[in-house]
Enzyme design. Structure first.
Site, PDB file in Angstrom:
ATOM      1  N   GLU A  99      -2.331   9.016   7.647  1.00  0.00           N
ATOM      2  CA  GLU A  99      -1.558   7.897   7.097  1.00  0.00           C
ATOM      3  C   GLU A  99      -2.359   7.146   6.041  1.00  0.00           C
ATOM      4  OE1 GLU A  99       0.915   6.495   6.312  1.00  0.00           O
ATOM      5  OE2 GLU A  99       2.322   5.995   7.877  1.00  0.00           O
ATOM      6  N   ASP A 103       0.553  -0.923   9.095  1.00  0.00           N
ATOM      7  CA  ASP A 103       0.879  -2.330   8.888  1.00  0.00           C
ATOM      8  C   ASP A 103       1.534  -2.849  10.173  1.00  0.00           C
ATOM      9  OD1 ASP A 103       1.340  -4.749   7.624  1.00  0.00           O
ATOM     10  OD2 ASP A 103       3.014  -4.036   6.422  1.00  0.00           O
ATOM     11  N   PHE A 152      -0.934  -7.362   0.317  1.00  0.00           N
ATOM     12  CA  PHE A 152      -0.251  -6.169  -0.156  1.00  0.00           C
ATOM     13  C   PHE A 152      -1.171  -5.416  -1.103  1.00  0.00           C
ATOM     14  CE2 PHE A 152       2.563  -3.486  -2.588  1.00  0.00           C
ATOM     15  CZ  PHE A 152       3.319  -2.929  -1.575  1.00  0.00           C
ATOM     16  N   ARG A 165       0.143   4.354  -7.845  1.00  0.00           N
ATOM     17  CA  ARG A 165      -0.460   5.314  -6.910  1.00  0.00           C
ATOM     18  C   ARG A 165      -1.718   5.953  -7.501  1.00  0.00           C
ATOM     19  NH1 ARG A 165       3.236   6.207  -2.709  1.00  0.00           N
ATOM     20  NH2 ARG A 165       5.433   6.161  -3.278  1.00  0.00           N
TER      21      ARG A 165
HETATM   22  P1  IMP Z   1       4.461  -0.017   8.938  1.00  0.00           P
HETATM   23  O1  IMP Z   1       5.586   0.834   9.446  1.00  0.00           O
HETATM   24  O2  IMP Z   1       4.838  -1.453   8.808  1.00  0.00           O
HETATM   25  O3  IMP Z   1       3.174   0.181   9.713  1.00  0.00           O
HETATM   26  O4  IMP Z   1       4.205   0.386   7.453  1.00  0.00           O
HETATM   27  C1  IMP Z   1       3.643   1.546   7.151  1.00  0.00           C
HETATM   28  C2  IMP Z   1       4.018   2.009   5.755  1.00  0.00           C
HETATM   29  O5  IMP Z   1       4.382   0.934   4.878  1.00  0.00           O
HETATM   30  C3  IMP Z   1       2.788   2.616   5.176  1.00  0.00           C
HETATM   31  O6  IMP Z   1       2.730   3.987   5.475  1.00  0.00           O
HETATM   32  C4  IMP Z   1       2.940   2.333   3.698  1.00  0.00           C
HETATM   33  O7  IMP Z   1       3.638   3.391   3.091  1.00  0.00           O
HETATM   34  C5  IMP Z   1       3.737   1.059   3.635  1.00  0.00           C
HETATM   35  N1  IMP Z   1       2.846  -0.114   3.431  1.00  0.00           N
HETATM   36  C6  IMP Z   1       2.443  -1.021   4.343  1.00  0.00           C
HETATM   37  N2  IMP Z   1       1.636  -1.950   3.801  1.00  0.00           N
HETATM   38  C7  IMP Z   1       1.503  -1.605   2.508  1.00  0.00           C
HETATM   39  C8  IMP Z   1       0.751  -2.166   1.402  1.00  0.00           C
HETATM   40  O8  IMP Z   1       0.017  -3.164   1.509  1.00  0.00           O
HETATM   41  N3  IMP Z   1       0.873  -1.513   0.223  1.00  0.00           N
HETATM   42  C9  IMP Z   1       1.656  -0.414   0.047  1.00  0.00           C
HETATM   43  N4  IMP Z   1       2.340   0.148   1.042  1.00  0.00           N
HETATM   44  C10 IMP Z   1       2.279  -0.437   2.261  1.00  0.00           C
HETATM   45 MG    MG Z   2       2.701   5.610   4.464  1.00  0.00          MG
END
Ligand code: IMP
Ligand code: MG
Length: 175
Positions: A99, A103, A152, A165
């Protein structure tokens, strides 16, 4: 891409390189001679995956799983969508999910459920970044590159509206 005034470097290219190398060695040590099936969670993990598998070395299978949870903004929608499933069965394989960032934990807990029913021999997680302060769902992550504050971030695979990216470093984006 030309306007980068509101991006500050959080983790430099050099620190990423050093940490990913160390993490790769740590992972190979944990698995010994066992072949590892690395599952790249698209799109955010593709650069990390590319560097990490070279640092792991020896027998590594590469699989790709497309997942979308953000919809162009800086906050997760909470809903996880599979945009591309694996092409190969993982039954009996030692699977390592790769991953970019954990988050809320929603994406990973969904993926763990999805993959566990396919009966891999083992199922572990490696993430480049961990944002623990935003966790909503508890997930057990075995290998972590960097723990970061609740900001972020973009770059090294991570996007904002599909851009940034290709930044070689991890930056904090402030709107
Ligand atoms: P989660 O489901 O909230 O844990 O989010 C996971 C996904 O959200 C990650 O695999 C990222 O693709 C995206 N994500 C979470 N935080 C960020 C960030 O700070 N920048 C860019 N993408 C993020
Ligand atoms: Mg991701």
């Amino acid at each position: 891409m030309s306007e980068q005034t509101n991006i500050s470097v959080l983790i430099s290219e050099e620190r990423i390189r050093e940490r990913v190398s160390a993490l790769g060695r740590e992972i190979r040590e944990a698995y010994g001679d066992t072949p590892i099936t690395c599952i790249c969670v698209l799109k955010g993990s593709f650069l990390f995956m590319a560097d990490l598998i070279r640092a792991i070395g020896d027998d590594v299978y590469c699989e790709f799983l497309g997942v979308a949870s953000y919809h162009g903004g800086t906050h997760s929608s909470g809903a996880v969508q599979i945009t591309q499933d694996l092409r190969t069965p993982i039954e009996g394989s030692h699977v390592l999910i790769i991953e970019d960032i954990v988050d809320s934990g929603r994406t990973l807990s969904y993926l763990v459920e999805l993959l566990r029913v396919r009966q891999p021999a083992s199922l572990k997680i490696a993430t480049l970044l961990d944002k623990p302060s935003n966790r909503v769902v508890d997930v057990n992550v075995e290998f972590i590159g960097f723990t970061i504050p609740d900001e972020f971030v973009i770059g090294y695979g991570l996007d904002l509206g599909e851009l940034y990216r290709n930044l070689p470093y991890i930056g904090i984006y402030t709107p």
